[in-house]
Design a protein around this motif. Structure first.
Motif, PDB file in Angstrom:
ATOM      1  N   ASN A 105      88.367 -13.919  29.763  1.00 22.12           N
ATOM      2  CA  ASN A 105      87.215 -13.168  29.229  1.00 22.12           C
ATOM      3  C   ASN A 105      87.563 -12.431  27.943  1.00 22.12           C
ATOM      4  O   ASN A 105      86.943 -11.415  27.612  1.00 22.12           O
ATOM      5  N   ASP A 106      88.551 -12.943  27.228  1.00 24.39           N
ATOM      6  CA  ASP A 106      89.019 -12.315  25.992  1.00 24.39           C
ATOM      7  C   ASP A 106      88.441 -13.085  24.801  1.00 24.39           C
ATOM      8  O   ASP A 106      88.715 -14.276  24.631  1.00 24.39           O
ATOM      9  N   THR A 107      87.668 -12.406  23.986  1.00 26.56           N
ATOM     10  CA  THR A 107      86.983 -13.065  22.863  1.00 26.56           C
ATOM     11  C   THR A 107      87.956 -13.666  21.866  1.00 26.56           C
ATOM     12  O   THR A 107      87.825 -14.829  21.470  1.00 26.56           O
ATOM     13  N   GLU A 108      88.962 -12.893  21.462  1.00 24.34           N
ATOM     14  CA  GLU A 108      89.917 -13.375  20.462  1.00 24.34           C
ATOM     15  C   GLU A 108      90.717 -14.568  20.991  1.00 24.34           C
ATOM     16  O   GLU A 108      90.932 -15.558  20.271  1.00 24.34           O
ATOM     17  N   LYS A 109      91.128 -14.498  22.249  1.00 27.54           N
ATOM     18  CA  LYS A 109      91.865 -15.610  22.840  1.00 27.54           C
ATOM     19  C   LYS A 109      90.981 -16.861  22.890  1.00 27.54           C
ATOM     20  O   LYS A 109      91.446 -17.971  22.601  1.00 27.54           O
ATOM     21  N   THR A 110      89.727 -16.672  23.242  1.00 29.05           N
ATOM     22  CA  THR A 110      88.793 -17.803  23.300  1.00 29.05           C
ATOM     23  C   THR A 110      88.636 -18.450  21.933  1.00 29.05           C
ATOM     24  O   THR A 110      88.627 -19.686  21.812  1.00 29.05           O
ATOM     25  N   GLN A 111      88.536 -17.651  20.899  1.00 26.81           N
ATOM     26  CA  GLN A 111      88.393 -18.190  19.541  1.00 26.81           C
ATOM     27  C   GLN A 111      89.638 -18.964  19.128  1.00 26.81           C
ATOM     28  O   GLN A 111      89.537 -20.028  18.495  1.00 26.81           O
ATOM     29  N   ASP A 112      90.814 -18.479  19.511  1.00 33.14           N
ATOM     30  CA  ASP A 112      92.066 -19.205  19.224  1.00 33.14           C
ATOM     31  C   ASP A 112      92.092 -20.547  19.959  1.00 33.14           C
ATOM     32  O   ASP A 112      92.515 -21.568  19.404  1.00 33.14           O
ATOM     33  N   LEU A 113      91.627 -20.537  21.213  1.00 31.13           N
ATOM     34  CA  LEU A 113      91.619 -21.766  22.006  1.00 31.13           C
ATOM     35  C   LEU A 113      90.615 -22.773  21.451  1.00 31.13           C
ATOM     36  O   LEU A 113      90.868 -23.987  21.455  1.00 31.13           O
ATOM     37  N   ASN A 132      80.602 -12.344  22.661  1.00 33.30           N
ATOM     38  CA  ASN A 132      80.875 -12.359  21.217  1.00 33.30           C
ATOM     39  C   ASN A 132      81.461 -13.665  20.674  1.00 33.30           C
ATOM     40  O   ASN A 132      82.242 -13.642  19.715  1.00 33.30           O
ATOM     41  N   ILE A 133      81.090 -14.798  21.277  1.00 29.78           N
ATOM     42  CA  ILE A 133      81.511 -16.072  20.674  1.00 29.78           C
ATOM     43  C   ILE A 133      80.281 -16.896  20.264  1.00 29.78           C
ATOM     44  O   ILE A 133      80.376 -18.115  20.089  1.00 29.78           O
ATOM     45  N   GLU A 134      79.148 -16.203  20.118  1.00 28.81           N
ATOM     46  CA  GLU A 134      77.910 -16.899  19.736  1.00 28.81           C
ATOM     47  C   GLU A 134      78.069 -17.699  18.446  1.00 28.81           C
ATOM     48  O   GLU A 134      77.661 -18.863  18.370  1.00 28.81           O
ATOM     49  N   ASP A 135      78.653 -17.088  17.427  1.00 33.30           N
ATOM     50  CA  ASP A 135      78.798 -17.764  16.133  1.00 33.30           C
ATOM     51  C   ASP A 135      79.703 -18.979  16.245  1.00 33.30           C
ATOM     52  O   ASP A 135      79.457 -20.015  15.614  1.00 33.30           O
ATOM     53  N   ASP A 136      80.753 -18.855  17.038  1.00 36.60           N
ATOM     54  CA  ASP A 136      81.705 -19.962  17.197  1.00 36.60           C
ATOM     55  C   ASP A 136      81.043 -21.159  17.884  1.00 36.60           C
ATOM     56  O   ASP A 136      81.230 -22.306  17.467  1.00 36.60           O
ATOM     57  N   VAL A 137      80.275 -20.882  18.933  1.00 33.13           N
ATOM     58  CA  VAL A 137      79.598 -21.958  19.657  1.00 33.13           C
ATOM     59  C   VAL A 137      78.500 -22.574  18.798  1.00 33.13           C
ATOM     60  O   VAL A 137      78.334 -23.802  18.768  1.00 33.13           O
ATOM     61  N   SER A 143      77.947 -28.684  14.025  1.00 33.91           N
ATOM     62  CA  SER A 143      78.800 -29.789  13.565  1.00 33.91           C
ATOM     63  C   SER A 143      78.599 -31.064  14.380  1.00 33.91           C
ATOM     64  O   SER A 143      79.243 -32.082  14.122  1.00 33.91           O
ATOM     65  N   GLY A 144      77.698 -31.003  15.379  1.00 29.85           N
ATOM     66  CA  GLY A 144      77.377 -32.191  16.155  1.00 29.85           C
ATOM     67  C   GLY A 144      78.164 -32.363  17.430  1.00 29.85           C
ATOM     68  O   GLY A 144      78.059 -33.397  18.098  1.00 29.85           O
ATOM     69  N   LEU A 145      78.960 -31.356  17.796  1.00 32.32           N
ATOM     70  CA  LEU A 145      79.756 -31.441  19.020  1.00 32.32           C
ATOM     71  C   LEU A 145      78.953 -30.930  20.217  1.00 32.32           C
ATOM     72  O   LEU A 145      78.349 -29.858  20.139  1.00 32.32           O
ATOM     73  N   PRO A 146      78.924 -31.676  21.320  1.00 35.63           N
ATOM     74  CA  PRO A 146      78.163 -31.235  22.488  1.00 35.63           C
ATOM     75  C   PRO A 146      78.857 -30.089  23.226  1.00 35.63           C
ATOM     76  O   PRO A 146      80.079 -30.097  23.388  1.00 35.63           O
ATOM     77  N   VAL A 147      78.061 -29.120  23.657  1.00 39.38           N
ATOM     78  CA  VAL A 147      78.572 -27.965  24.404  1.00 39.38           C
ATOM     79  C   VAL A 147      77.701 -27.762  25.641  1.00 39.38           C
ATOM     80  O   VAL A 147      76.476 -27.713  25.539  1.00 39.38           O
ATOM     81  N   VAL A 148      78.347 -27.654  26.799  1.00 38.47           N
ATOM     82  CA  VAL A 148      77.642 -27.322  28.035  1.00 38.47           C
ATOM     83  C   VAL A 148      78.295 -26.071  28.612  1.00 38.47           C
ATOM     84  O   VAL A 148      79.519 -26.011  28.750  1.00 38.47           O
ATOM     85  N   MET A 149      77.486 -25.081  28.946  1.00 39.23           N
ATOM     86  CA  MET A 149      78.003 -23.853  29.548  1.00 39.23           C
ATOM     87  C   MET A 149      77.705 -23.848  31.039  1.00 39.23           C
ATOM     88  O   MET A 149      76.767 -24.505  31.488  1.00 39.23           O
ATOM     89  N   PRO A 155      72.552 -15.943  25.691  1.00 40.49           N
ATOM     90  CA  PRO A 155      71.088 -15.952  25.491  1.00 40.49           C
ATOM     91  C   PRO A 155      70.649 -16.328  24.080  1.00 40.49           C
ATOM     92  O   PRO A 155      69.573 -16.886  23.899  1.00 40.49           O
ATOM     93  N   ASN A 156      71.458 -16.011  23.087  1.00 41.13           N
ATOM     94  CA  ASN A 156      71.058 -16.259  21.700  1.00 41.13           C
ATOM     95  C   ASN A 156      71.540 -17.592  21.148  1.00 41.13           C
ATOM     96  O   ASN A 156      71.419 -17.850  19.940  1.00 41.13           O
ATOM     97  N   VAL A 157      72.101 -18.433  22.014  1.00 37.45           N
ATOM     98  CA  VAL A 157      72.559 -19.760  21.587  1.00 37.45           C
ATOM     99  C   VAL A 157      71.828 -20.811  22.418  1.00 37.45           C
ATOM    100  O   VAL A 157      71.895 -20.796  23.648  1.00 37.45           O
ATOM    101  N   ASP A 158      71.142 -21.711  21.754  1.00 35.11           N
ATOM    102  CA  ASP A 158      70.370 -22.747  22.446  1.00 35.11           C
ATOM    103  C   ASP A 158      71.279 -23.920  22.787  1.00 35.11           C
ATOM    104  O   ASP A 158      71.535 -24.786  21.939  1.00 35.11           O
ATOM    105  N   THR A 159      71.789 -23.933  23.996  1.00 34.03           N
ATOM    106  CA  THR A 159      72.638 -25.035  24.440  1.00 34.03           C
ATOM    107  C   THR A 159      72.396 -25.315  25.909  1.00 34.03           C
ATOM    108  O   THR A 159      71.768 -24.522  26.622  1.00 34.03           O
ATOM    109  N   ASP A 160      72.887 -26.447  26.370  1.00 34.88           N
ATOM    110  CA  ASP A 160      72.741 -26.803  27.783  1.00 34.88           C
ATOM    111  C   ASP A 160      73.568 -25.845  28.642  1.00 34.88           C
ATOM    112  O   ASP A 160      74.668 -25.436  28.242  1.00 34.88           O
ATOM    113  N   TYR A 161      73.041 -25.517  29.824  1.00 35.09           N
ATOM    114  CA  TYR A 161      73.858 -24.736  30.755  1.00 35.09           C
ATOM    115  C   TYR A 161      73.452 -25.021  32.195  1.00 35.09           C
ATOM    116  O   TYR A 161      72.348 -25.495  32.476  1.00 35.09           O
ATOM    117  N   VAL A 162      74.413 -24.719  33.090  1.00 32.85           N
ATOM    118  CA  VAL A 162      74.186 -24.844  34.533  1.00 32.85           C
ATOM    119  C   VAL A 162      74.621 -23.533  35.171  1.00 32.85           C
ATOM    120  O   VAL A 162      75.775 -23.121  35.033  1.00 32.85           O
TER     121      VAL A 162
END
Length: 345
Positions: A105-113, A132-137, A143-149, A155-162
């Motif tokens: 649950n670490d934002t900086e670590k997630t961005q590095d990963l 706080n990874i909205e901009d990254d996602v 860029s055309g990469l698929p993301v599923v959460m 809430p502010n990112v329109d992507t698929d989720y389950v």
């Protein structure tokens, strides 16, 4: 040989072009009218020298790595571990491999990963996102990469989720305790602004408001050091000896809570009824067995990987899908009705 064998080495050893070797290794020999005899010679040498293709170089040529990045809060947590295993099995059947990692649950670590995954040219992402990874996602999606959460979403990112219906889950569990005769019901959970945690708090409050009962909410900061969870939890229960029931917001805080209850010498459910979010073996084996909200692990995993595989299909176009699944309240002796508890006393 000490050095790593390359396509050039294979080509030089057989006095043929590296392009011919590449066509053979990529299954295009017949298309390029390469003789069967030469194919056999190349494959025989490849086997003898133990040649392994460079997956990164191949991904740069083909635009596909056949690798999926899976990012979860903690891969050692039974909930995430079970889902990851099921996703891996389904992905492997379709020719994809999985790279796991824990974000803590670490934002900086997630961005590095995320940067690491991009460097590996992964084809798609499955993420249980921290804050706080909205901009990254959003950049990945652009860029055309698929993301599923899954488990939670941004809430502010329109992507698929389950996700599961977290609000109804805690509402239902709290209603169960009320129906068993309990009235001073605490909700102890981790402090979080993530969607699933906010919904769980809301469900608990709604049930108490409906019954005209007072809420007792205690949010504890998450820490990998269990003692730093047990300490404030112990202090809270000591300050409130009149609680007759407690609902734990996650399995991790639930197991910590059971240790505290035992340490304080409290009997379940005679002194304190217990319900926890997430059901797994510890709760089933505890004495008495603990009532728990079970998430549909297989359905979550199946929906997550199905969504991503469809996104990875070049011929498939689909709108963003947002899937909410139901949970099951597995009632056990830890939340027995007050009337039955009084009789057994």
């Amino acid at each position: 040989m000490n050095k790593k064998i390359s396509i050039v080495d294979i080509a030089n050893a057989l006095n043929i072009s590296k392009t011919t070797v590449s066509f053979i290794l990529n299954g295009r020999a017949q298309e390029k009218r390469i003789s069967e005899e030469l194919v056999k010679r190349v494959l025989k040498l490849v086997k003898e020298v133990g040649y392994k293709p460079n997956s990164l170089a191949k991904s740069l040529r083909t635009g596909k790595s056949n690798i999926i990045g899976l990012m979860v809060e903690d891969i050692s947590n039974p909930f995430f571990a079970n889902i990851a295993r099921l996703i891996e099995d389904r992905a492997y059947e379709k020719g994809y491999r999985i790279i796991y990692c824990s974000t803590d649950n670490d934002t900086e670590k997630t961005q590095d990963l995320l940067t690491m995954f991009q460097d590996r040219h992964v084809d798609g992402y499955i993420i249980a996102p921290p804050k706080n990874i909205e901009d990254d996602v959003a950049a990945l999606i652009k860029s055309g990469l698929p993301v599923v959460m899954f488990d939670r979403y941004l809430p502010n990112v329109d992507t698929d989720y389950v996700v599961v219906d977290n609000q109804f889950s805690t509402y239902n569990a709290t209603r169960h305790l009320i129906e068993q005769g309990y009235s001073k019901i605490a909700f102890i959970t981790f402090a979080s602004e993530q969607t699933q945690m906010l919904d769980r708090v809301e469900g608990y409050k709604n049930a108490l408001k409906e019954a005209r009962l007072k809420p007792y909410l205690r949010e504890i900061d998450f820490n990998r050091n269990e003692e730093l969870i047990i300490e404030p939890l112990t202090a809270y229960l000591k300050r409130n000896p009149d609680f007759d029931a407690v609902l734990f917001g996650t399995d991790h805080i639930g197991t910590c809570g059971l240790k505290v209850i035992k340490h304080l010498g409290l009997q379940v459910p005679a002194d304190l009824a217990v319900v926890s979010f997430d059901d797994y073996d510890v709760f089933k084996l505890y004495s008495p067995p603990v009532t728990a909200i079970a998430q549909p692990i297989e359905a979550i995993a199946d929906n997550v990987i199905s969504l991503l595989l469809k996104k990875l299909d070049a011929n498939h176009t689909q709108t963003t899908q947002k899937i909410t699944l139901s949970t099951t309240l597995n009632t056990r002796d830890s939340s027995r009705s007050m009337l039955k508890v009084a009789i057994t006393k």
